[in-house]
Design a protein around this motif. Structure first.
Motif, short mmCIF file in Angstrom:
data_model
loop_
_atom_site.label_atom_id
_atom_site.label_comp_id
_atom_site.label_asym_id
_atom_site.label_seq_id
_atom_site.Cartn_x
_atom_site.Cartn_y
_atom_site.Cartn_z
N ILE A 179 4.98 4.00 -16.78
CA ILE A 179 4.32 2.72 -16.50
C ILE A 179 3.97 2.63 -15.02
O ILE A 179 2.85 2.25 -14.67
CB ILE A 179 5.22 1.54 -16.91
N ILE A 180 4.88 3.00 -14.16
CA ILE A 180 4.62 2.96 -12.72
C ILE A 180 3.50 3.92 -12.35
O ILE A 180 2.65 3.62 -11.51
CB ILE A 180 5.90 3.28 -11.93
N GLY A 181 3.45 5.06 -13.01
CA GLY A 181 2.41 6.06 -12.71
C GLY A 181 1.02 5.62 -13.12
O GLY A 181 0.03 6.09 -12.57
N THR A 182 0.91 4.70 -14.07
CA THR A 182 -0.41 4.28 -14.54
C THR A 182 -0.94 3.07 -13.81
O THR A 182 -2.11 2.76 -13.92
CB THR A 182 -0.38 3.97 -16.05
N THR A 183 -0.10 2.38 -13.07
CA THR A 183 -0.57 1.20 -12.36
C THR A 183 -1.17 1.62 -11.02
O THR A 183 -0.68 2.50 -10.34
CB THR A 183 0.58 0.20 -12.11
N ALA A 184 -2.26 0.98 -10.68
CA ALA A 184 -2.94 1.28 -9.41
C ALA A 184 -2.17 0.62 -8.27
O ALA A 184 -1.76 -0.52 -8.36
CB ALA A 184 -4.37 0.77 -9.44
N ARG A 185 -2.00 1.34 -7.22
CA ARG A 185 -1.33 0.80 -6.05
C ARG A 185 -2.37 0.26 -5.08
O ARG A 185 -3.41 0.87 -4.86
CB ARG A 185 -0.49 1.85 -5.37
N ILE A 186 -2.06 -0.86 -4.47
CA ILE A 186 -2.96 -1.47 -3.49
C ILE A 186 -2.61 -0.88 -2.13
O ILE A 186 -1.48 -0.99 -1.66
CB ILE A 186 -2.81 -2.99 -3.48
N ALA A 187 -3.60 -0.24 -1.51
CA ALA A 187 -3.36 0.42 -0.24
C ALA A 187 -3.60 -0.52 0.94
O ALA A 187 -2.92 -0.44 1.95
CB ALA A 187 -4.26 1.64 -0.11
N VAL A 188 -4.58 -1.42 0.81
CA VAL A 188 -4.94 -2.30 1.92
C VAL A 188 -5.11 -3.71 1.39
O VAL A 188 -5.75 -3.92 0.36
CB VAL A 188 -6.26 -1.85 2.60
N VAL A 189 -4.55 -4.66 2.10
CA VAL A 189 -4.73 -6.07 1.76
C VAL A 189 -5.42 -6.73 2.94
O VAL A 189 -4.95 -6.65 4.07
CB VAL A 189 -3.38 -6.76 1.47
N ARG A 190 -6.56 -7.36 2.67
CA ARG A 190 -7.30 -8.04 3.74
C ARG A 190 -7.24 -9.54 3.48
O ARG A 190 -7.52 -10.01 2.38
CB ARG A 190 -8.75 -7.61 3.76
N ILE A 191 -6.86 -10.29 4.50
CA ILE A 191 -6.77 -11.74 4.40
C ILE A 191 -7.82 -12.32 5.34
O ILE A 191 -7.90 -11.94 6.51
CB ILE A 191 -5.36 -12.23 4.79
#
Length: 55
Positions: free
Chosen positions: A37-49
């Motif tokens: 499950i962890i391997g299939t979820t996309a990770r967010i590399a950058v968060v812009r506010i």
């Protein structure tokens, strides 16, 4: 997880039945499932506010 915590070794889901030999075998199966499950979820590399005062 609920079945494991209750000590249930036979789980039925979607018409399929799985019986685990021991709690260690069930723990290994759940660990593998969690890794998948962890391997299939996309990770967010950058968060812009961005914000403004509304002017």
């Amino acid at each position: 997880m609920a079945a494991r915590y209750q000590g249930i070794r036979t789980v039925e889901y979607d018409g399929k039945r799985v019986t685990y030999a021991s709690d260690a075998e069930m723990a290994a199966a759940l660990g593998d499932l969690n890794r998948q499950i962890i391997g299939t979820t996309a990770r967010i590399a950058v968060v812009r506010i961005q914000s403004s005062k509304g002017l």
